[in-house]
Scaffold this motif. Structure first.
Motif, PDB file in Angstrom:
ATOM      1  N   TYR A 207      32.750  47.745  38.521  1.00  0.00           N
ATOM      2  CA  TYR A 207      33.072  46.581  37.621  1.00  0.00           C
ATOM      3  C   TYR A 207      34.227  46.385  36.550  1.00  0.00           C
ATOM      4  N   GLN A 208      34.251  47.587  35.152  1.00  0.00           N
ATOM      5  CA  GLN A 208      34.304  48.199  34.334  1.00  0.00           C
ATOM      6  C   GLN A 208      35.906  48.687  34.545  1.00  0.00           C
ATOM      7  N   TYR A 209      35.522  49.461  35.746  1.00  0.00           N
ATOM      8  CA  TYR A 209      36.595  50.028  36.367  1.00  0.00           C
ATOM      9  C   TYR A 209      38.395  49.493  36.220  1.00  0.00           C
ATOM     10  N   MET A 210      37.359  47.902  37.256  1.00  0.00           N
ATOM     11  CA  MET A 210      38.868  46.989  36.925  1.00  0.00           C
ATOM     12  C   MET A 210      39.101  46.154  36.077  1.00  0.00           C
ATOM     13  N   ILE A 211      38.492  45.921  34.965  1.00  0.00           N
ATOM     14  CA  ILE A 211      37.554  45.299  33.380  1.00  0.00           C
ATOM     15  C   ILE A 211      39.324  45.895  32.888  1.00  0.00           C
ATOM     16  N   ASP A 212      38.643  47.295  32.949  1.00  0.00           N
ATOM     17  CA  ASP A 212      40.070  48.064  32.020  1.00  0.00           C
ATOM     18  C   ASP A 212      41.380  48.136  32.459  1.00  0.00           C
ATOM     19  N   GLN A 213      41.611  48.708  34.040  1.00  0.00           N
ATOM     20  CA  GLN A 213      42.442  47.875  34.598  1.00  0.00           C
ATOM     21  C   GLN A 213      43.480  46.730  33.951  1.00  0.00           C
ATOM     22  N   ALA A 214      42.488  45.393  34.116  1.00  0.00           N
ATOM     23  CA  ALA A 214      43.434  44.431  34.265  1.00  0.00           C
ATOM     24  C   ALA A 214      44.021  44.473  32.669  1.00  0.00           C
ATOM     25  N   LEU A 215      42.954  44.918  31.448  1.00  0.00           N
ATOM     26  CA  LEU A 215      43.139  44.969  29.850  1.00  0.00           C
ATOM     27  C   LEU A 215      44.164  45.361  29.686  1.00  0.00           C
ATOM     28  N   ALA A 216      44.276  46.739  30.294  1.00  0.00           N
ATOM     29  CA  ALA A 216      45.245  47.401  30.138  1.00  0.00           C
ATOM     30  C   ALA A 216      46.926  47.711  30.617  1.00  0.00           C
TER      31      ALA A 216
END
Length: 336
Positions: A207-216
């Motif tokens: 889930y953090q992997y998805m969040i990091d992509q969305a933020l970047a």
């Protein structure tokens, strides 16, 4: 083909990733991405789900590369960094659901132009499963197909289904089809939904992997679907339900805790797929390809064995839900 941006820093996939712009027959610019691998012995055509994009499947491409497969993925029209179709870039919208087949055709033309190694196989998730089933019915040149939580129906309560049909149809006729479907908004799901209540994965790391992509790269993100998208999706899933299952080897995996697509439609379809295999993944949510390392490992091993198997001995009669064999028997072991 013209090179397109590729965000390798957040994909966490094989190091040879690259992307190109494609122009579809109806003039829409979409993005295709390839992880080619070293001397691959086949190619997986990866059809992402709604809101998704190429880089989200970097880790899946890595798993496939270990088994000797190249991966070609796509940003569907209206999402990722393919052309958005309304003035509101966060609205998930399409004019006709069958327009996605233009994207498929451009993808196949690209696979041919790149001379990607055969055999080709389909791996399709969620909305990509709906697009993929239509493509297979229309002759997609693949040797086999794998579906993950395919959107062969949308999970809507029986009492609300007539309202969904009438509201989505009426809004389109009144010129309001670009408005968000009820209960959705312009926000990126992973940036607003706490991990504890998310419907996608039981793994905090993924889930953090998805969040990091969305933020970047916020430009990759998408919000809720438009009312017209909902109407088109309801029409297409209903139309597909009336079609016979293709004469093509198929594996379908479904999380036991699925709460986005309609499991009943999947069970019904797989009960009449002549060369199909159906597996329920214990404790899996919507994205069983993106869960705990243990679940991902089990699911990718299942998919890998299916892709690797000689086609004349690989297939088993599709079991019913009562006989579906969970890959992960211990739900507690799936929590990270």
């Amino acid at each position: 083909m013209e090179k397109a941006p590729f965000f390798a820093d957040v994909a966490d996939g094989p190091t040879d990733g690259a992307a190109w712009w494609l122009i579809t027959a109806d003039g829409v610019r979409v993005r295709a991405g390839l992880w080619g691998g070293s001397k691959p012995r086949g190619t997986v055509l990866l059809f992402p789900g709604r809101t998704e994009y190429i880089e989200k499947y970097g880790r899946t491409a890595g798993d496939l590369a270990k088994r000797g497969y190249a991966t070609l993925a796509l940003d569907w029209r209206g999402q990722g960094i393919s052309d958005r179709l309304t003035g509101d870039a966060m609205s998930g919208h399409v004019m006709r659901f069958t327009d996605y087949q233009h994207d498929v055709n451009a993808m196949i033309a690209t696979a041919e132009a790149l001379d990607l190694p055969r055999p080709w196989h389909l791996l399709a998730h969620s909305m990509g499963g709906c697009i993929g089933l239509r493509a297979v019915l229309e002759g997609l040149p693949v040797q086999s197909c794998v579906f993950s939580g395919p959107m062969w129906g949308i999970k809507i309560s029986g009492s609300l289904r007539p309202l969904a049909w009438s509201l989505s149809w009426t809004s389109s006729k009144l010129g309001m089809g670009e408005r968000y479907a009820p209960g959705t908004d312009p926000e990126n799901y992973v940036l607003t939904e706490p991990f504890a209540t998310n419907k996608l994965t039981g793994c905090p790391d993924m889930y953090q992997y998805m969040i990091d992509q969305a933020l970047a790269y916020p430009e990759l993100g998408l919000g809720g679907p438009s009312l017209h998208w909902l109407y088109e999706a309801l029409r297409e899933t209903r139309a597909l339900a009336r079609e016979p299952s293709p004469e093509l080897p198929c594996l379908t995996v479904l999380g036991s805790e699925e709460d986005i697509v309609d499991p009943a439609r999947i069970i019904e379809r797989m009960s009449r797929w002549p060369d199909g295999r159906f597996e329920v993944i214990a404790a899996g949510r919507h994205e069983v390809l993106m869960d705990t390392p243990e679940m991902r490992g089990d699911v990718m091993e299942l998919i890998g064995r299916f892709l690797d198997a000689p086609r004349d001995v690989a297939h088993e009669k599709s079991p019913t839900m009562d006989h579906a064999r969970p890959v992960a028997a211990d739900a507690q072991a799936r929590q990270s």
